[in-house]
Design a protein around this motif. Structure first.
Motif, short mmCIF file in Angstrom:
data_model
loop_
_atom_site.label_atom_id
_atom_site.label_comp_id
_atom_site.label_asym_id
_atom_site.label_seq_id
_atom_site.Cartn_x
_atom_site.Cartn_y
_atom_site.Cartn_z
N ALA A 14 8.65 -3.05 2.78
CA ALA A 14 7.31 -2.60 3.15
C ALA A 14 6.33 -3.77 3.23
O ALA A 14 5.43 -3.78 4.08
CB ALA A 14 6.82 -1.55 2.16
N ARG A 15 6.51 -4.76 2.37
CA ARG A 15 5.63 -5.93 2.43
C ARG A 15 5.90 -6.76 3.68
O ARG A 15 4.97 -7.29 4.30
CB ARG A 15 5.80 -6.77 1.16
CG ARG A 15 5.29 -6.06 -0.10
CD ARG A 15 5.37 -6.93 -1.33
NE ARG A 15 4.47 -8.08 -1.24
CZ ARG A 15 4.36 -9.01 -2.18
NH1 ARG A 15 5.12 -8.93 -3.29
NH2 ARG A 15 3.53 -10.03 -2.04
N TYR A 16 7.17 -6.90 4.06
CA TYR A 16 7.47 -7.57 5.33
C TYR A 16 6.83 -6.82 6.49
O TYR A 16 6.33 -7.45 7.45
CB TYR A 16 8.99 -7.64 5.54
CG TYR A 16 9.70 -8.75 4.81
CD1 TYR A 16 9.55 -10.07 5.19
CD2 TYR A 16 10.57 -8.46 3.75
CE1 TYR A 16 10.23 -11.10 4.55
CE2 TYR A 16 11.26 -9.47 3.10
CZ TYR A 16 11.08 -10.79 3.49
OH TYR A 16 11.76 -11.80 2.85
N GLN A 17 6.85 -5.50 6.44
CA GLN A 17 6.33 -4.71 7.56
C GLN A 17 4.84 -4.96 7.79
O GLN A 17 4.36 -4.78 8.91
CB GLN A 17 6.58 -3.22 7.31
CG GLN A 17 8.03 -2.79 7.47
CD GLN A 17 8.21 -1.31 7.21
OE1 GLN A 17 7.92 -0.84 6.12
NE2 GLN A 17 8.69 -0.58 8.21
N GLU A 18 4.11 -5.38 6.77
CA GLU A 18 2.69 -5.67 6.92
C GLU A 18 2.45 -6.78 7.94
O GLU A 18 1.38 -6.87 8.53
CB GLU A 18 2.08 -6.05 5.58
CG GLU A 18 2.08 -4.93 4.54
CD GLU A 18 1.61 -5.42 3.18
OE1 GLU A 18 1.12 -6.57 3.10
OE2 GLU A 18 1.76 -4.67 2.20
N PHE A 19 3.46 -7.63 8.15
CA PHE A 19 3.32 -8.78 9.05
C PHE A 19 4.19 -8.64 10.29
O PHE A 19 4.27 -9.57 11.10
CB PHE A 19 3.69 -10.07 8.31
CG PHE A 19 2.87 -10.32 7.07
CD1 PHE A 19 1.62 -10.89 7.15
CD2 PHE A 19 3.35 -9.93 5.82
CE1 PHE A 19 0.86 -11.11 6.01
CE2 PHE A 19 2.60 -10.15 4.67
CZ PHE A 19 1.35 -10.73 4.77
N ALA A 20 4.84 -7.49 10.46
CA ALA A 20 5.80 -7.32 11.54
C ALA A 20 5.16 -6.71 12.78
O ALA A 20 4.13 -6.03 12.69
CB ALA A 20 6.96 -6.44 11.08
N PHE B 181 6.55 -13.38 3.02
CA PHE B 181 6.77 -12.12 3.71
C PHE B 181 6.33 -12.18 5.17
O PHE B 181 6.59 -11.24 5.93
CB PHE B 181 6.04 -10.99 2.98
CG PHE B 181 6.69 -10.63 1.67
CD1 PHE B 181 7.87 -9.91 1.65
CD2 PHE B 181 6.13 -11.04 0.48
CE1 PHE B 181 8.47 -9.59 0.45
CE2 PHE B 181 6.73 -10.72 -0.73
CZ PHE B 181 7.91 -9.99 -0.75
N THR B 182 5.70 -13.28 5.58
CA THR B 182 5.39 -13.43 7.00
C THR B 182 6.64 -13.79 7.80
O THR B 182 6.65 -13.66 9.02
CB THR B 182 4.31 -14.51 7.23
OG1 THR B 182 4.82 -15.79 6.85
CG2 THR B 182 3.06 -14.19 6.43
N LYS B 183 7.70 -14.24 7.12
CA LYS B 183 8.96 -14.55 7.79
C LYS B 183 9.76 -13.25 7.93
O LYS B 183 10.73 -13.00 7.21
CB LYS B 183 9.75 -15.60 7.02
CG LYS B 183 9.07 -16.96 6.95
CD LYS B 183 9.88 -17.95 6.14
CE LYS B 183 11.21 -18.23 6.81
NZ LYS B 183 11.99 -19.26 6.06
N THR B 184 9.31 -12.42 8.83
CA THR B 184 9.87 -11.07 8.92
C THR B 184 11.34 -11.07 9.33
O THR B 184 12.02 -10.06 9.13
CB THR B 184 9.06 -10.24 9.92
OG1 THR B 184 9.03 -10.91 11.19
CG2 THR B 184 7.64 -10.04 9.41
N GLU B 185 11.81 -12.19 9.88
CA GLU B 185 13.23 -12.25 10.23
C GLU B 185 14.12 -12.22 8.98
O GLU B 185 15.33 -11.99 9.07
CB GLU B 185 13.53 -13.50 11.05
CG GLU B 185 13.32 -14.83 10.32
CD GLU B 185 11.89 -15.35 10.42
OE1 GLU B 185 11.71 -16.56 10.17
OE2 GLU B 185 10.98 -14.56 10.76
N ASP B 186 13.51 -12.46 7.81
CA ASP B 186 14.27 -12.41 6.55
C ASP B 186 14.28 -11.03 5.92
O ASP B 186 14.82 -10.84 4.82
CB ASP B 186 13.69 -13.41 5.55
CG ASP B 186 14.02 -14.86 5.89
OD1 ASP B 186 14.91 -15.07 6.74
OD2 ASP B 186 13.37 -15.75 5.32
N MET B 187 13.68 -10.04 6.60
CA MET B 187 13.56 -8.71 6.01
C MET B 187 14.93 -8.13 5.63
O MET B 187 15.06 -7.44 4.63
CB MET B 187 12.85 -7.78 7.00
CG MET B 187 12.66 -6.37 6.49
SD MET B 187 11.48 -5.37 7.47
CE MET B 187 11.54 -6.08 9.09
#
Length: 518
Positions: A128-134, A45-51
């Motif tokens: 929402a999990r991606y957003q934690e690292f965005a 989920f740190t790869k936010t470009e995959d959101m």
């Protein structure tokens, strides 16, 4: 990656989402918590470009409608008959308001729509999990994606509630929560929930037509959410809220009626300026290989001689009613009748047994303007023209009936007519009067303008314009308690038949539904 909102789902996360849903047995889909979310453990989920992949998974679930679902939603109206004589008897009985809670179509519609609603929750939770690292821009984009998922979830809940009335409102991807429900939300509560959800989504969505989006062409926008808000409030008979929402769509100046009603439902009309929400399908402009498609065969004539040799025929399961055809003839309809109905010689002869229609307009024929000949077949007298793609519009190499055709859900014409009805019901609107809105629709159909429309005029216009589309006519008649319209051609409707019984398979899993049906 193919840029339609049908983005090919070859990335790991989406492929796994669909694989898990496909491999669950029918009886297992809703009786377990959302353990099919476990594959997310392999997602970085740190790869936010995959959101965006999580959002695409929601779209993929939304557009994966089984062939039986829109048919079952639609079949009880006086605009359409079941057809399909000799097969799927309980489908025909549903059209006659004789319901079998054990019929597989009932369970399939309920179960698969709820699976897709749960998929929308899964997508929102992953975003929402991606957003934690965005960063801030990524958080804002994630908010838009969650709003899009809310809109797709809303239209699915809308459909399921109009069919069954009181239904579950999932709050997360954990279906185990549904086992703890002590009271099933009423239809009014579902519709209010949908309206409230759209209020949350609207400020976060793109302010453009769906066909103006370049990231996901045809995807959800602010106006899709406004349209669904209007639909939900129409069911609530909150006509001022309907007028407020439709006025915003009209006053945006972004939408217009596609000039050619006949081609609107065919390839030239795909993602036109009239489109507010479609199920999108594509052959990707290639004659073989990957495609995203809906099974249109149930709508097609069982026998035809296509202009393009080798084009497949249909199953004959969806027949425009004689009542609808005569209604359209009485109005002097041309292009809307031609577009809505495929005639067989046997059907034409049956119309002419009524002395009033012994002489029909010369243009009525079993040969379409595109040269496809609709032969007589046993299952029905007519087929739906709105679900017909001329064989000469098939991409060479593709033979499946309707291949490459989109499925319209909400069009601007419906917004105009909802706007007109809301005003006729006492609401105040801006942008257009009820008469102006109706006359825009009539003008496109080649009809003369009306000087001052009444509620009955508007409902007749909705019948003519929206016939055979998603059961819109049936649900209008239920909402307005015009039950006599549904007692036609030997059918007898009563108010206790307004909603389908809960599928027995779901009652077995969720005993609370048994209490609701008492």
């Amino acid at each position: 990656m193919k840029k339609l909102f049908i983005i090919k789902t070859t990335k790991f996360a989406i492929t796994m989402t669909l694989l898990v849903l496909a491999t669950l047995g029918c009886s297992e889909k809703l009786d377990l918590p959302q353990e099919n979310n476990n594959f997310a453990g392999a997602t970085d989920f740190t790869k936010t470009e995959d959101m965006q992949l999580s959002l695409v998974g929601v779209y993929a679930a939304f557009q994966s409608r089984g062939w039986e679902q829109p048919l079952l939603i639609s079949v009880r109206g006086d605009d359409v008959n079941a057809g399909g004589l000799g097969d799927q008897q309980d489908f025909a009985e549903t059209d006659l308001f004789n319901y079998n809670k054990d019929y597989w179509m009932y369970n399939s519609l309920w179960e698969n729509v709820y699976v897709d609603v749960i998929s929308a929750h899964t997508g929102m939770e992953q975003i929402a999990r991606y957003q934690e690292f965005a960063d801030d821009a990524g958080i804002a984009l994630g908010n838009q994606y969650i709003a899009e998922a809310k809109v797709l979830r809303a239209i699915m809940l809308f459909d399921i509630s109009r069919v069954w009335g009181d239904v579950f409102i999932p709050q997360s991807s954990d279906t185990g929560e549904l086992l703890d429900v002590t009271e099933v939300p009423t239809k009014a509560q579902v519709m209010q929930h949908i309206s409230d959800q759209m209020d949350e989504a609207i400020p976060l969505l793109p302010d453009m037509r769906p066909n103006e989006r370049t990231d996901l062409p045809g995807g959800v926008t602010k106006y899709t959410a406004l349209a669904i808000k209007a639909l939900a409030n129409q069911e609530l008979k909150n006509y001022q809220a309907v007028a407020d929402a439709t006025s915003q769509i009209i006053n945006s100046g972004k939408f217009s009626l596609f000039s050619d009603f006949y081609e609107l439902f065919k390839t030239p009309g795909k993602l036109s300026n009239e489109s507010i929400l479609d199920l999108q399908y594509s052959d990707f402009n290639q004659g073989e290989g990957d495609r995203e498609g809906h099974l249109y065969a149930p709508y097609g004539p069982q026998g035809w001689t296509p202009a393009v040799v080798g084009a497949s025929s249909g199953w004959g399961f969806y027949e425009p009613s004689m009542k609808f055809i005569k209604f359209m003839l009485d109005r002097g309809e041309t292009v809307r009748l031609e577009t809505s109905v495929l005639f067989t010689d046997r059907g034409i002869a049956e119309i002419q047994t009524d002395p009033t229609y012994a002489v029909l307009p010369a243009w009525i024929s079993n040969t379409t303007r595109d040269g496809d000949v609709i032969n007589d077949y046993a299952r029905a007298l007519f087929a739906s023209g709105k679900h017909y793609l001329p064989s000469n519009q098939l991409i060479p190499g593709r033979t499946a009936y309707g291949s490459n055709k989109n499925y319209n859900i909400i069009r601007y014409a419906e917004i105009l007519l909802m706007h007109a009805e809301a005003i006729a019901q006492g609401a105040s609107g801006t942008g257009l009067t009820a008469t102006q809105a109706v006359n825009l629709v009539r003008d496109r159909a080649g009809l003369t303008a009306l000087p001052n429309v009444t509620l009955n005029d508007i409902l007749d216009e909705k019948f003519a314009e929206l016939g055979m589309e998603w059961g819109k006519r049936y649900f209008d008649m239920i909402r307005l308690e015009r039950y006599n319209e549904l007692s036609y051609d030997g059918r007898t409707f009563s108010v206790d038949k307004a909603y389908l019984p809960y599928p027995q398979g779901q009652v077995d899993q969720f005993p609370i539904l048994a209490k609701e049906s008492i």
